[in-house]
Motif scaffolding. Structure first.
Motif, PDB file in Angstrom:
ATOM      1  N   ILE A 198       5.092  18.840  21.268  1.00 36.37           N
ATOM      2  CA  ILE A 198       6.505  18.534  20.962  1.00 36.37           C
ATOM      3  C   ILE A 198       6.818  17.079  21.291  1.00 36.37           C
ATOM      4  O   ILE A 198       7.599  16.419  20.598  1.00 36.37           O
ATOM      5  N   GLY A 199       6.223  16.588  22.335  1.00 36.51           N
ATOM      6  CA  GLY A 199       6.387  15.173  22.675  1.00 36.51           C
ATOM      7  C   GLY A 199       7.665  14.864  23.427  1.00 36.51           C
ATOM      8  O   GLY A 199       8.100  15.624  24.288  1.00 36.51           O
ATOM      9  N   ARG A 200       8.276  13.729  23.092  1.00 37.05           N
ATOM     10  CA  ARG A 200       9.417  13.215  23.842  1.00 37.05           C
ATOM     11  C   ARG A 200      10.593  14.193  23.882  1.00 37.05           C
ATOM     12  O   ARG A 200      11.366  14.184  24.851  1.00 37.05           O
ATOM     13  N   ASP A 201      10.725  15.024  22.884  1.00 38.35           N
ATOM     14  CA  ASP A 201      11.842  15.982  22.872  1.00 38.35           C
ATOM     15  C   ASP A 201      11.716  17.012  24.001  1.00 38.35           C
ATOM     16  O   ASP A 201      12.692  17.710  24.310  1.00 38.35           O
ATOM     17  N   ALA A 202      10.528  17.083  24.609  1.00 41.24           N
ATOM     18  CA  ALA A 202      10.341  18.040  25.702  1.00 41.24           C
ATOM     19  C   ALA A 202      10.710  17.452  27.056  1.00 41.24           C
ATOM     20  O   ALA A 202      10.876  18.197  28.030  1.00 41.24           O
ATOM     21  N   THR A 203      10.867  16.131  27.145  1.00 38.50           N
ATOM     22  CA  THR A 203      11.051  15.480  28.445  1.00 38.50           C
ATOM     23  C   THR A 203      12.269  15.999  29.195  1.00 38.50           C
ATOM     24  O   THR A 203      12.176  16.420  30.361  1.00 38.50           O
ATOM     25  N   LEU A 204      13.426  15.969  28.571  1.00 37.28           N
ATOM     26  CA  LEU A 204      14.652  16.361  29.271  1.00 37.28           C
ATOM     27  C   LEU A 204      14.685  17.861  29.582  1.00 37.28           C
ATOM     28  O   LEU A 204      15.099  18.242  30.686  1.00 37.28           O
ATOM     29  N   PRO A 205      14.273  18.743  28.657  1.00 39.50           N
ATOM     30  CA  PRO A 205      14.215  20.162  29.034  1.00 39.50           C
ATOM     31  C   PRO A 205      13.284  20.452  30.207  1.00 39.50           C
ATOM     32  O   PRO A 205      13.591  21.300  31.050  1.00 39.50           O
ATOM     33  N   ILE A 206      12.160  19.740  30.280  1.00 37.94           N
ATOM     34  CA  ILE A 206      11.268  19.938  31.430  1.00 37.94           C
ATOM     35  C   ILE A 206      11.956  19.472  32.707  1.00 37.94           C
ATOM     36  O   ILE A 206      11.917  20.155  33.744  1.00 37.94           O
ATOM     37  N   THR A 207      12.612  18.332  32.636  1.00 39.22           N
ATOM     38  CA  THR A 207      13.342  17.819  33.801  1.00 39.22           C
ATOM     39  C   THR A 207      14.390  18.811  34.269  1.00 39.22           C
ATOM     40  O   THR A 207      14.512  19.093  35.467  1.00 39.22           O
ATOM     41  N   ASP A 208      15.131  19.362  33.318  1.00 37.16           N
ATOM     42  CA  ASP A 208      16.182  20.327  33.669  1.00 37.16           C
ATOM     43  C   ASP A 208      15.594  21.603  34.256  1.00 37.16           C
ATOM     44  O   ASP A 208      16.210  22.238  35.125  1.00 37.16           O
TER      45      ASP A 208
END
Length: 243
Positions: free
Chosen positions: A29-39
């Motif tokens: 998925i790439g960059r779109d996964a960054t914020l959901p992982i952080t949350d």
């Protein structure tokens, strides 16, 4: 309602197959996964947090920097170590001061300097240009004679390397061996010696103890044209970075 990406983040804490599959899909998925992982990190256990760090490294989105910095204060030492290494691999320059604080925290906890967490943090600081290892001239020259892909120093020079480092007041922590074959490196079993340093001893004693044990290792070490040794060593300043 849980989004598909959020569901994948939750699976990072699952069994090996589920976690591996979620990790691979989040990387895809790439960059779109960054914020959901952080949350989703606060709800993940140790294994999930470590896997999340792997995803951050693979995706290489600098927006994960603040999250990795926050993980330097994690309760788990391995999480702190992996976060430090990821910060260096991703070249997050803002991480230097947090890494220094994390290293001071290791010293305050009396974590032995040869344990993986302080080793990882020192490596990260070095990679980010915030720590300069002491490399004596002879040590530098001996390494310069290796092949470009040699992971360290030729094993035949191990004894000279040990004495040069000790003569310059460096403490050798450990010395893994590698074999290079067709451009690839393989771990090589070294010696059966198992030694520990007394970190309450004076620095000069630590230097000589590490020299003695390392020379014993050298007497039993594998020697071959394509065998290399990659010692890890520290300077007195690594135990007193404020000094």
């Amino acid at each position: 309602m849980t989004s598909p990406i959020e569901a994948l983040v939750q699976r990072l804490d699952g069994d090996d197959d589920a976690s591996y599959g979620a990790r691979a899909r989040l990387i895809g998925i790439g960059r779109d996964a960054t914020l959901p992982i952080t949350d989703g990190l606060p709800a993940l256990g140790r294994f999930g947090r470590l896997t999340a760090i792997e995803v951050f490294e693979a995706v290489a989105d600098p927006r994960c920097g603040p999250t990795l910095i926050a993980l330097l204060d994690d309760d788990e030492p391995t999480v702190r170590e992996w976060a430090a290494i990821a910060l260096a691999n991703l070249e997050i320059d803002d991480a230097v001061e947090p890494l220094r604080r994390a290293y001071r925290a290791c010293l305050e906890r009396a974590t032995p300097p040869d344990w993986t967490e302080p080793v990882g943090i020192r490596w990260a600081l070095t990679e980010l240009g915030a720590r300069t290892p002491v490399v004596p001239p002879l040590t530098a020259r001996l390494r310069a004679t290796t092949a470009d892909d040699g992971p360290g120093w030729p094993s035949a020079h191990f004894t000279a390397l040990i004495d040069d480092l000790a003569d310059h007041a460096q403490v050798i922590l450990y010395s893994p061996f590698w074999r290079v074959d067709a451009g690839r490196s393989y771990d090589v079993c070294g010696t059966a010696l198992d030694w520990e340093l007394d970190w309450t001893a004076p620095w000069e004693h630590l230097v000589e103890e590490s020299r003695t044990w390392s020379l014993l290792e050298a007497s039993e070490a594998p020697v071959d044209d394509n065998v290399f040794v990659a010692p890890t060593w520290i300077d007195r300043s690594d135990l007193d970075p404020e000094g």
